[in-house]
Scaffold this motif. Structure first.
Motif, PDB file in Angstrom:
ATOM      1  N   LEU A  23       0.858  -1.189   0.000  1.00  0.00           N
ATOM      2  CA  LEU A  23       0.000   0.000   0.000  1.00  0.00           C
ATOM      3  C   LEU A  23       0.893   1.238   0.000  1.00  0.00           C
ATOM      4  N   PRO A  24       0.919   1.989  -1.096  1.00  0.00           N
ATOM      5  CA  PRO A  24       1.793   3.179  -1.170  1.00  0.00           C
ATOM      6  C   PRO A  24       1.160   4.368  -0.448  1.00  0.00           C
ATOM      7  N   ILE A  25       0.983   4.247   0.863  1.00  0.00           N
ATOM      8  CA  ILE A  25       0.222   5.253   1.622  1.00  0.00           C
ATOM      9  C   ILE A  25       1.086   6.100   2.542  1.00  0.00           C
ATOM     10  N   LEU A  26       2.306   5.636   2.866  1.00  0.00           N
ATOM     11  CA  LEU A  26       3.228   6.411   3.693  1.00  0.00           C
ATOM     12  C   LEU A  26       4.564   6.520   2.965  1.00  0.00           C
ATOM     13  N   PRO A  27       5.031   7.728   2.699  1.00  0.00           N
ATOM     14  CA  PRO A  27       6.276   7.884   1.948  1.00  0.00           C
ATOM     15  C   PRO A  27       7.528   7.443   2.712  1.00  0.00           C
TER      16      PRO A  27
ATOM     17  N   LYS B 135      -4.979   1.562  13.054  1.00  0.00           N
ATOM     18  CA  LYS B 135      -4.748   3.004  13.199  1.00  0.00           C
ATOM     19  C   LYS B 135      -3.506   3.275  14.040  1.00  0.00           C
ATOM     20  N   TYR B 136      -3.308   2.486  15.084  1.00  0.00           N
ATOM     21  CA  TYR B 136      -2.116   2.637  15.933  1.00  0.00           C
ATOM     22  C   TYR B 136      -0.848   2.375  15.119  1.00  0.00           C
ATOM     23  N   ALA B 137      -0.861   1.307  14.320  1.00  0.00           N
ATOM     24  CA  ALA B 137       0.319   0.953  13.527  1.00  0.00           C
ATOM     25  C   ALA B 137       0.679   2.058  12.540  1.00  0.00           C
ATOM     26  N   ILE B 138      -0.326   2.624  11.869  1.00  0.00           N
ATOM     27  CA  ILE B 138      -0.084   3.693  10.895  1.00  0.00           C
ATOM     28  C   ILE B 138       0.390   4.958  11.594  1.00  0.00           C
ATOM     29  N   ARG B 139      -0.241   5.297  12.691  1.00  0.00           N
ATOM     30  CA  ARG B 139       0.069   6.547  13.403  1.00  0.00           C
ATOM     31  C   ARG B 139       1.451   6.507  14.047  1.00  0.00           C
ATOM     32  N   ASN B 140       1.900   5.329  14.425  1.00  0.00           N
ATOM     33  CA  ASN B 140       3.192   5.193  15.103  1.00  0.00           C
ATOM     34  C   ASN B 140       4.306   4.673  14.191  1.00  0.00           C
ATOM     35  N   ALA B 141       4.056   4.676  12.883  1.00  0.00           N
ATOM     36  CA  ALA B 141       5.080   4.239  11.929  1.00  0.00           C
ATOM     37  C   ALA B 141       6.257   5.207  11.919  1.00  0.00           C
TER      38      ALA B 141
ATOM     39  N   LEU C 140      -0.700  12.132   7.371  1.00  0.00           N
ATOM     40  CA  LEU C 140       0.069  12.975   6.462  1.00  0.00           C
ATOM     41  C   LEU C 140      -0.455  14.419   6.446  1.00  0.00           C
ATOM     42  N   GLU C 141      -1.763  14.584   6.553  1.00  0.00           N
ATOM     43  CA  GLU C 141      -2.340  15.934   6.612  1.00  0.00           C
ATOM     44  C   GLU C 141      -1.923  16.633   7.900  1.00  0.00           C
ATOM     45  N   GLU C 142      -1.906  15.920   9.004  1.00  0.00           N
ATOM     46  CA  GLU C 142      -1.488  16.497  10.281  1.00  0.00           C
ATOM     47  C   GLU C 142      -0.017  16.898  10.236  1.00  0.00           C
ATOM     48  N   ARG C 143       0.794  16.049   9.636  1.00  0.00           N
ATOM     49  CA  ARG C 143       2.235  16.355   9.527  1.00  0.00           C
ATOM     50  C   ARG C 143       2.471  17.608   8.671  1.00  0.00           C
ATOM     51  N   GLU C 144       1.675  17.729   7.623  1.00  0.00           N
ATOM     52  CA  GLU C 144       1.810  18.881   6.738  1.00  0.00           C
ATOM     53  C   GLU C 144       1.429  20.168   7.471  1.00  0.00           C
ATOM     54  N   LEU C 145       0.413  20.092   8.297  1.00  0.00           N
ATOM     55  CA  LEU C 145      -0.034  21.269   9.075  1.00  0.00           C
ATOM     56  C   LEU C 145       1.019  21.680  10.102  1.00  0.00           C
ATOM     57  N   LEU C 146       1.718  20.679  10.650  1.00  0.00           N
ATOM     58  CA  LEU C 146       2.728  20.948  11.679  1.00  0.00           C
ATOM     59  C   LEU C 146       4.054  21.411  11.076  1.00  0.00           C
TER      60      LEU C 146
END
Length: 504
Positions: free
Chosen positions: A347-351, A451-457, A497-503
């Motif tokens: 899944l190409p969802i996290l760079p 959700k935990y796995a994605i958020r803590n990657a 990714l949206e949260e990271r971009e905002l920060l």
């Protein structure tokens, strides 16, 4: 169809003279009393926990007047309770007879199709789908039957078993044949063989991928030897066998076979071999290149799936396509783009991390995928998985042992818990991590765990969601509830990714 035509090649006795029943018109077959209507024949199947004879009266009330029953049940009270106008046909084994009459009812469709059966513990779904991809690309209209369902001509049908019941199988064959399908690539499970679902399928080719202990238990195979024997039976039904001789049980399959044999391997001498193996990693795929060696030539191949098991799958596909006369360039080009939903699906969802969904649900398959992924650059190996509720605890231990050895982080969660408390399953698996350096996180709700796995990657993580693969449900308290693991992961990654971009 006339009853005498339906019962062709079936040995039976009846409560009425043949001249009185031969001309009875049969509109359809049902092995579930709820599906019976006027003009149907009801087949009473004897299962592990359910005896279909108990539902004979229900079938009668729904319109059936012809009943296929087991001889040893002749004086069974359920059969005896049927009204006087019921026609009772007695056979030795109703499952075997269901296969035969289904074959007859649909006018023997498998005889007019090229049927390729794939058996083994791992790889069946991938191999069958790859065969379909390559053959369709070469102009041979090919359908698929297996774990992911039935596919042909852009249509899809859900199947409740990897290898459907014999009636469903021949119904699907007929539907495919009537819609221009020429070839069928199908998974043949040991359960399907054991329960005589493929007894009357005219197999042109049988493929053996590999064998390891699985599906052994009270409601499945009593022993590994029985499991092996069921797999081997496929090679008594086919005209041509294609066998992975790197597997330690290949010699047993070959010994049992009555068809001609062709072999493939990576480590041993065979008719088809692979060499010069190279790994590659892209944002949306993990691939492998190799040279395919035949007795006549050597040619380069690539497949966008990782590891040696992908090469074995590809060799099986190449062998069957060569047997069927597919042009080499078409075959090689089609293999480059062949993919299967839920099988090492990137899944190409996290760079900054590689996220993979895979159906691995036992110790052997989980070990294969995790060890394969270690050939690709990564920092942490993270695996999220559970184990099916109400099943053997041996599988839980095997899964846990593998993750404890191979992973840096393991997230234990639910996987079709059914009537069992997910935390009970999780705690059983967690016993394997005592003394392990692997970090263990317990999250019973699978959506929360994803959700935990994605958020803590973290940067360089290799994250594997194992067990669900293509499945779009969770089995909870006897009900299949909608559950899309991939959609949940994509949505959570988008938020992160949206949260990271905002920060930033």
């Amino acid at each position: 169809m006339k009853l005498f035509k339906l019962m062709e090649d079936v040995n039976f006795t009846s409560n009425l003279p043949l001249e009185e029943i031969n001309e009875i018109e049969i509109k359809d077959i049902a092995y579930n009393s709820k599906n019976c209507k006027e003009g149907f024949i009801f087949v009473a199947l004897v299962g592990e926990t359910v005896d279909g004879h108990k539902f004979a009266r229900n079938a009668y009330d729904n319109g059936a007047r012809v009943f296929l029953l087991q001889k040893n049940m002749e004086f069974n009270k359920y059969a005896m309770d049927l009204p006087n106008d019921a026609v009772k046909l007695f056979v030795e084994d109703t499952r075997i007879s269901l296969s035969k009459i289904s074959h007859n009812f649909f006018n023997k469709p498998s005889n007019s199709l090229k049927i390729i059966g794939v058996t083994g513990t791992k790889g069946k779904t991938t191999i069958t789908n790859y065969i379909s991809t390559v053959l369709n690309e070469s102009g041979v209209n090919t359908g698929v039957i297996g774990t992911n369902g039935t596919f042909f001509n852009g249509t899809y049908e859900v199947t409740s078993n990897t290898t459907p019941e014999s009636y469903e199988l021949h119904r699907i064959f007929r539907k495919m044949l009537d819609n221009g399908v020429k070839c069928v690539s199908m998974e043949v499970s040991s359960g399907g063989i054991m329960q005589n679902r493929v007894e009357d399928v005219d197999f042109d080719v049988a493929i053996f991928s590999n064998l390891s202990p699985d599906h052994i238990g009270p409601k499945e195979h009593p022993t590994f030897e029985h499991y092996l024997q069921c797999k081997a039976r496929l090679f008594k039904m086919a005209k041509h066998g294609i066998i992975n001789v790197d597997d330690e049980h290949a010699k047993d399959i070959i010994k049992a076979a009555t068809c001609d044999i062709e072999t493939f391997a990576i480590e041993n001498n065979a008719d088809l071999t692979a060499s010069n193996i190279r790994y590659s990693k892209e944002i949306d795929s993990l691939g492998v290149s190799f040279d395919c060696n035949t007795k006549e030539e050597t040619f380069p191949c690539f497949i966008c799936s990782p590891g040696t098991f992908s090469i074995y799958n590809a060799l099986a596909v190449i062998a069957v396509c060569r047997y069927l006369g597919v042009e080499r360039n078409i075959m090689v080009n089609a293999l480059k783009n062949a993919k299967v939903s839920g099988r090492v699906e990137v899944l190409p969802i996290l760079p900054y991390a590689t996220v993979i969904v895979d159906y691995a649900h036992n110790g052997v398959s989980l070990e294969n995928i995790l060890q394969t992924l270690k050939n690709y650059d990564h920092e942490r190996m993270v695996c999220l998985f559970g184990s099916v509720g109400g099943r053997t605890e041996i599988r839980r231990k095997e899964l846990g042992d593998v993750a404890a050895r191979e992973c840096d982080v393991t997230i234990l969660t639910a996987d079709n818990p059914d009537f069992e408390d997910p935390m009970n399953v999780i705690n059983d698996i967690a016993k394997s991590f005592e003394g392990s350096s692997c970090e263990v996180i317990k999250i019973a709700d699978r959506e929360d765990a994803i959700k935990y796995a994605i958020r803590n990657a973290k940067e360089g993580d290799m994250i594997v969601f194992a067990g669900k693969g293509h499945e779009k449900y969770q089995l909870i308290n006897g009900k299949k509830l909608p559950f899309d693991e991939i959609a949940i992961a994509k949505e959570e990654a988008k938020k992160v990714l949206e949260e990271r971009e905002l920060l930033a």
